[in-house]
Motif scaffolding. Structure first.
Motif, PDB file in Angstrom:
ATOM      1  N   GLN A  69       0.844  -1.195   0.000  1.00 58.52           N
ATOM      2  CA  GLN A  69       0.000   0.000   0.000  1.00 58.52           C
ATOM      3  C   GLN A  69       0.880   1.246   0.000  1.00 58.52           C
ATOM      4  N   PRO A  70       1.530   1.524  -1.106  1.00 58.63           N
ATOM      5  CA  PRO A  70       2.470   2.647  -1.157  1.00 58.63           C
ATOM      6  C   PRO A  70       1.841   4.003  -0.871  1.00 58.63           C
ATOM      7  N   ASP A  71       0.505   4.120  -1.019  1.00 60.74           N
ATOM      8  CA  ASP A  71      -0.116   5.423  -0.777  1.00 60.74           C
ATOM      9  C   ASP A  71      -0.410   5.657   0.695  1.00 60.74           C
ATOM     10  N   GLY A  72      -0.128   4.675   1.527  1.00 60.97           N
ATOM     11  CA  GLY A  72      -0.315   4.833   2.951  1.00 60.97           C
ATOM     12  C   GLY A  72      -1.756   4.778   3.390  1.00 60.97           C
ATOM     13  N   SER A  73      -2.647   4.311   2.501  1.00 61.57           N
ATOM     14  CA  SER A  73      -4.054   4.226   2.873  1.00 61.57           C
ATOM     15  C   SER A  73      -4.261   3.217   3.983  1.00 61.57           C
ATOM     16  N   ALA A  74      -5.410   3.339   4.662  1.00 62.02           N
ATOM     17  CA  ALA A  74      -5.692   2.449   5.778  1.00 62.02           C
ATOM     18  C   ALA A  74      -5.799   1.017   5.286  1.00 62.02           C
ATOM     19  N   PRO A  75      -5.304   0.083   6.039  1.00 65.59           N
ATOM     20  CA  PRO A  75      -5.353  -1.317   5.613  1.00 65.59           C
ATOM     21  C   PRO A  75      -6.784  -1.835   5.635  1.00 65.59           C
ATOM     22  N   ALA A  76      -7.028  -2.780   4.750  1.00 61.94           N
ATOM     23  CA  ALA A  76      -8.345  -3.413   4.758  1.00 61.94           C
ATOM     24  C   ALA A  76      -8.468  -4.297   5.983  1.00 61.94           C
ATOM     25  N   GLN A  77      -9.730  -4.637   6.271  1.00 63.68           N
ATOM     26  CA  GLN A  77      -9.995  -5.465   7.440  1.00 63.68           C
ATOM     27  C   GLN A  77      -9.267  -6.799   7.302  1.00 63.68           C
ATOM     28  N   THR A  78      -8.655  -7.280   8.390  1.00 70.37           N
ATOM     29  CA  THR A  78      -7.941  -8.548   8.381  1.00 70.37           C
ATOM     30  C   THR A  78      -8.645  -9.532   9.293  1.00 70.37           C
ATOM     31  N   THR A  79      -8.244 -10.747   9.170  1.00 73.13           N
ATOM     32  CA  THR A  79      -8.883 -11.814   9.934  1.00 73.13           C
ATOM     33  C   THR A  79      -8.563 -11.708  11.409  1.00 73.13           C
ATOM     34  N   ASP A  80      -9.546 -11.888  12.261  1.00 71.07           N
ATOM     35  CA  ASP A  80      -9.332 -11.977  13.705  1.00 71.07           C
ATOM     36  C   ASP A  80      -8.831 -13.375  14.022  1.00 71.07           C
ATOM     37  N   ALA A  81      -7.552 -13.477  14.432  1.00 73.77           N
ATOM     38  CA  ALA A  81      -6.943 -14.790  14.631  1.00 73.77           C
ATOM     39  C   ALA A  81      -7.533 -15.529  15.793  1.00 73.77           C
ATOM     40  N   THR A  82      -8.222 -14.797  16.697  1.00 73.84           N
ATOM     41  CA  THR A  82      -8.760 -15.483  17.874  1.00 73.84           C
ATOM     42  C   THR A  82     -10.155 -16.032  17.627  1.00 73.84           C
ATOM     43  N   ALA A  83     -10.766 -15.658  16.484  1.00 72.07           N
ATOM     44  CA  ALA A  83     -12.122 -16.109  16.207  1.00 72.07           C
ATOM     45  C   ALA A  83     -12.096 -17.337  15.321  1.00 72.07           C
ATOM     46  N   PRO A  84     -13.051 -18.257  15.499  1.00 66.36           N
ATOM     47  CA  PRO A  84     -13.097 -19.444  14.640  1.00 66.36           C
ATOM     48  C   PRO A  84     -13.322 -19.051  13.192  1.00 66.36           C
ATOM     49  N   ASP A  85     -12.682 -19.763  12.286  1.00 68.09           N
ATOM     50  CA  ASP A  85     -12.843 -19.534  10.856  1.00 68.09           C
ATOM     51  C   ASP A  85     -13.903 -20.495  10.342  1.00 68.09           C
ATOM     52  N   LYS A  86     -15.027 -19.957   9.861  1.00 69.53           N
ATOM     53  CA  LYS A  86     -16.134 -20.809   9.453  1.00 69.53           C
ATOM     54  C   LYS A  86     -15.836 -21.566   8.178  1.00 69.53           C
ATOM     55  N   THR A  87     -14.720 -21.216   7.501  1.00 68.86           N
ATOM     56  CA  THR A  87     -14.359 -21.965   6.298  1.00 68.86           C
ATOM     57  C   THR A  87     -13.557 -23.208   6.623  1.00 68.86           C
ATOM     58  N   LEU A  88     -13.220 -23.414   7.892  1.00 69.02           N
ATOM     59  CA  LEU A  88     -12.391 -24.548   8.296  1.00 69.02           C
ATOM     60  C   LEU A  88     -13.160 -25.855   8.149  1.00 69.02           C
ATOM     61  N   PRO A  89     -12.534 -26.909   7.604  1.00 69.99           N
ATOM     62  CA  PRO A  89     -13.206 -28.216   7.555  1.00 69.99           C
ATOM     63  C   PRO A  89     -13.624 -28.651   8.952  1.00 69.99           C
ATOM     64  N   SER A  90     -14.751 -29.323   9.046  1.00 67.46           N
ATOM     65  CA  SER A  90     -15.292 -29.686  10.356  1.00 67.46           C
ATOM     66  C   SER A  90     -14.379 -30.602  11.134  1.00 67.46           C
ATOM     67  N   ASP A  91     -13.656 -31.491  10.417  1.00 69.55           N
ATOM     68  CA  ASP A  91     -12.782 -32.423  11.148  1.00 69.55           C
ATOM     69  C   ASP A  91     -11.644 -31.694  11.838  1.00 69.55           C
ATOM     70  N   LEU A  92     -11.067 -30.697  11.168  1.00 70.48           N
ATOM     71  CA  LEU A  92      -9.988 -29.945  11.799  1.00 70.48           C
ATOM     72  C   LEU A  92     -10.534 -29.091  12.934  1.00 70.48           C
ATOM     73  N   ALA A  93     -11.720 -28.518  12.735  1.00 70.32           N
ATOM     74  CA  ALA A  93     -12.317 -27.696  13.783  1.00 70.32           C
ATOM     75  C   ALA A  93     -12.517 -28.510  15.048  1.00 70.32           C
TER      76      ALA A  93
END
Length: 477
Positions: free
Chosen positions: A263-287
């Motif tokens: 982001q060379p223009d220094g604009s605000a970063p886009a929203q990133t993933t909250d690492a502490t929250a469960p990822d609903k895309t995770l396969p059920s077996d790994l979850a």
């Protein structure tokens, strides 16, 4: 007092040694070697001091075993004893085809290999147990079980020139005359680094738990990179909390620098993933395996609370390493997987590697598809499992492999030498055939084992053997 048991290799092969009869046995059965030594006392009455003699351990083929036979680890101790007994029974040392007593005496060894089992959980612990083994004239020690007990037993064993084949995997216990029989984290890392280097990986890093396993893996990575002419790896030890893992992974992966470059223009970063929250895309077996899990793939979009799709986080350049060693399991691994996603560290540019412990739940590691770990080829163990079950009527625990291997060393050397267990025979170049494959005892107390490299398949598919088991061809410095 240390409780001492004794078994002959020609004795009945019934069941686990922890049965009632085995525990009540208190008699020490003396073989021809032991009786001959007992008769060597000076009885002349002249007052002349006897000439100095070698310690009994230098000439005896008696096998001493140091294990917890009582207390909280008694079940595990008897399991390891069963593994050693199986090797002794299979060695043929006292079968009908074996040497006669007269032939054995002429060759300076007993017709039947004896096994003295000393309880490290009794009064005096491992130190008293090894003293009892020395006084009994044992020629080699199989055990103890733990690193602490090994440290306690080693001085007396070394003073008596009594080789020790310890069941610990703590490489810090390795020294002259004391061999570490376990599969060490250092050996696993060496195998992974060598394989990754052949793949073209040159820049290694590690993100490890701040515990003994983590530090053993880190030390192994430092040594392996040094020995293979690679640059010194960057190693980070985390404290385990989700917040600290996320922040420390960002620092290791130079996340802020990579984000600024994107982001060379220094604009605000886009929203990133909250690492502490469960990822609903995770396969059920790994979850399920990782308590809800967090995926390793960065989503292309994020969603606001009203369901509106938001712009994707900018794609970042690869981190400043192309191979990353991890050491967590369970909840810690779940948090690390989330941090990898947050920092955009993916398998497309980084080879993820981990400990052999991952083999136990490889089918649950879908989020780490393509990751490697080093471990023995499980197919090598099947024959041992079948024979152990036939004798003891239950599946062997993994540690029983080590006691079987240690007893195999003892019986093999006893068949090929007339006196004791010399270092030259223990460290023979061809090594020994173990439960999990070939292994070799090194002069410095380490054990080289044949380890394969496995790749996680993802989607519940477990792992496949990527590189067949092999041992290191040269010794690290």
């Amino acid at each position: 007092m240390t409780r001492t048991y004794s078994f002959l290799s020609k004795a009945s092969t019934r069941g686990l040694a922890g049965n009632g009869a085995g525990r009540k046995t208190g008699m020490v059965v003396l073989g021809a070697v032991g009786l001959a030594m007992a008769g060597c006392a000076d009885q002349s009455g002249t007052g002349t001091l006897p000439a100095p003699q070698e310690p009994k351990a230098a000439t005896s083929h008696k096998i001493g075993v140091l294990l917890p036979l009582t207390g909280p680890n008694a079940a595990l101790g008897h399991e390891l004893l069963a593994g050693a007994q199986l090797a002794l029974a299979e060695s043929g040392a006292a079968t009908a085809q074996g040497p006669s007593q007269a032939q054995a005496q002429a060759q300076g060894r007993s017709a039947a290999l004896q096994m003295d089992v000393h309880d490290t959980a009794a009064a005096g612990g491992a130190s008293a147990a090894v003293t009892a083994a020395v006084e009994a004239g044992d020629g080699i020690i199989l055990g103890p079980l733990t690193a602490v007990d090994t440290a306690a037993a080693a001085p007396a064993a070394q003073s008596a020139s009594l080789p020790v084949l310890a069941f610990t995997s703590d490489v810090n216990q390795a020294r002259d005359g004391v061999w570490v029989m376990g599969i060490t984290p250092e050996d696993q890392v060496e195998r992974l680094v060598a394989t990754a280097r052949k793949e073209g990986r040159q820049h290694f890093a590690a993100f490890l738990p701040d515990n003994p396993l983590g530090h053993a893996l880190g030390n192994g990575l430092l040594a392996s990179c040094r020995d293979q002419g690679l640059t010194t790896p960057t190693i980070v030890y985390h404290t385990g909390s989700a917040a600290s893992i996320t922040q420390m992974m960002r620092e290791l992966s130079a996340y802020d620098t990579r984000k600024a470059d994107a982001q060379p223009d220094g604009s605000a970063p886009a929203q990133t993933t909250d690492a502490t929250a469960p990822d609903k895309t995770l396969p059920s077996d790994l979850a399920a395996a990782l308590n809800g899990g967090a995926g390793s793939a960065s989503p292309s979009t994020s969603t606001s609370t009203d369901g509106t799709a938001q712009p994707a986080a900018p794609k970042l350049a690869p981190p400043p390493f192309d191979a990353l060693l991890l050491g967590d399991t369970g909840l810690g691994l779940k948090n690390v997987i989330g941090a990898l996603a947050d920092s955009q560290v993916s398998s497309s540019s980084v080879r993820i590697m981990g400990p052999g412990l991952w083999a136990a739940f490889a089918s649950k590691l879908g989020a780490l598809k393509g990751a490697w770990y080093a471990a023995p080829d499980p197919s090598s163990r099947q024959s041992f499992v079948t024979r152990f079950m036939a004798r003891n009527h239950h599946m062997p625990r993994p540690l029983a492999d080590l006691s079987y291997d240690a007893a195999t060393v003892a019986t093999t050397v006893a068949r090929t030498t007339s006196r004791g267990y010399p270092v030259s025979a223990l460290t023979r170049q061809e090594g020994f055939a173990g439960v999990d494959g070939q292994f070799t005892l090194l002069p410095d107390g380490r054990t080289r084992r044949a380890l394969g490299v496995f790749e996680v398949l993802g989607n519940g598919g477990g792992a496949k053997l990527l590189v067949p088991a092999a041992t290191k061809t040269s010794v690290s410095g």
